[in-house]
Design a protein around this motif. Sequence first.
Motif, PDB file in Angstrom:
ATOM      1  N   UNK A  15       0.861  -1.186   0.000  1.00 36.78           N
ATOM      2  CA  UNK A  15       0.000   0.000   0.000  1.00 36.78           C
ATOM      3  C   UNK A  15       0.890   1.226   0.000  1.00 36.78           C
ATOM      4  N   UNK A  16       0.792   2.057  -1.048  1.00 32.02           N
ATOM      5  CA  UNK A  16       1.595   3.277  -1.137  1.00 32.02           C
ATOM      6  C   UNK A  16       0.668   4.478  -1.195  1.00 32.02           C
ATOM      7  N   UNK A  17       1.088   5.580  -0.596  1.00 33.18           N
ATOM      8  CA  UNK A  17       0.301   6.811  -0.562  1.00 33.18           C
ATOM      9  C   UNK A  17       1.174   7.971  -1.056  1.00 33.18           C
ATOM     10  N   UNK A  18       0.544   8.976  -1.645  1.00 36.28           N
ATOM     11  CA  UNK A  18       1.253  10.179  -2.066  1.00 36.28           C
ATOM     12  C   UNK A  18       0.358  11.386  -1.826  1.00 36.28           C
ATOM     13  N   UNK A  58       5.756  10.762  -0.144  1.00 38.44           N
ATOM     14  CA  UNK A  58       5.338   9.417  -0.509  1.00 38.44           C
ATOM     15  C   UNK A  58       5.519   8.541   0.719  1.00 38.44           C
ATOM     16  N   UNK A  59       4.645   7.600   0.913  1.00 33.78           N
ATOM     17  CA  UNK A  59       4.801   6.724   2.066  1.00 33.78           C
ATOM     18  C   UNK A  59       4.233   5.341   1.778  1.00 33.78           C
ATOM     19  N   UNK A  65       7.704   3.268   5.785  1.00 31.71           N
ATOM     20  CA  UNK A  65       8.551   3.981   4.819  1.00 31.71           C
ATOM     21  C   UNK A  65       7.928   5.320   4.512  1.00 31.71           C
ATOM     22  N   UNK A  66       8.626   6.459   4.827  1.00 33.27           N
ATOM     23  CA  UNK A  66       8.065   7.798   4.653  1.00 33.27           C
ATOM     24  C   UNK A  66       9.099   8.815   4.185  1.00 33.27           C
TER      25      UNK A  66
END
Length: 78
Positions: A15-18, A58-59, A65-66
């Motif tokens: 799962x990645x977020x931006x 991005x995380x 991971x951030x």
Amino acid sequence: MPVTYERPYDGERRVACTDEKPVQPVRETRERLPATDQLPERTGCESERAGTDALFPFSEPLAGWRPATARQRRTQRA
């Protein structure tokens, strides 16, 4: 079914977020007054806008991971 962020970490289905955050850096317009025996260093309250920047964080929250990057322009480089 649990919410995406409540699922256990799975390296196969990450799962990645931006996000994008615009910021306005400012610069001081007056010189600082040096410290003396009686007073600490002093700064003026005036400032001027020094352009705009955009932060792109991005995380991958489940992996912890951030990292973040900052660019001076939002447009594509030629």
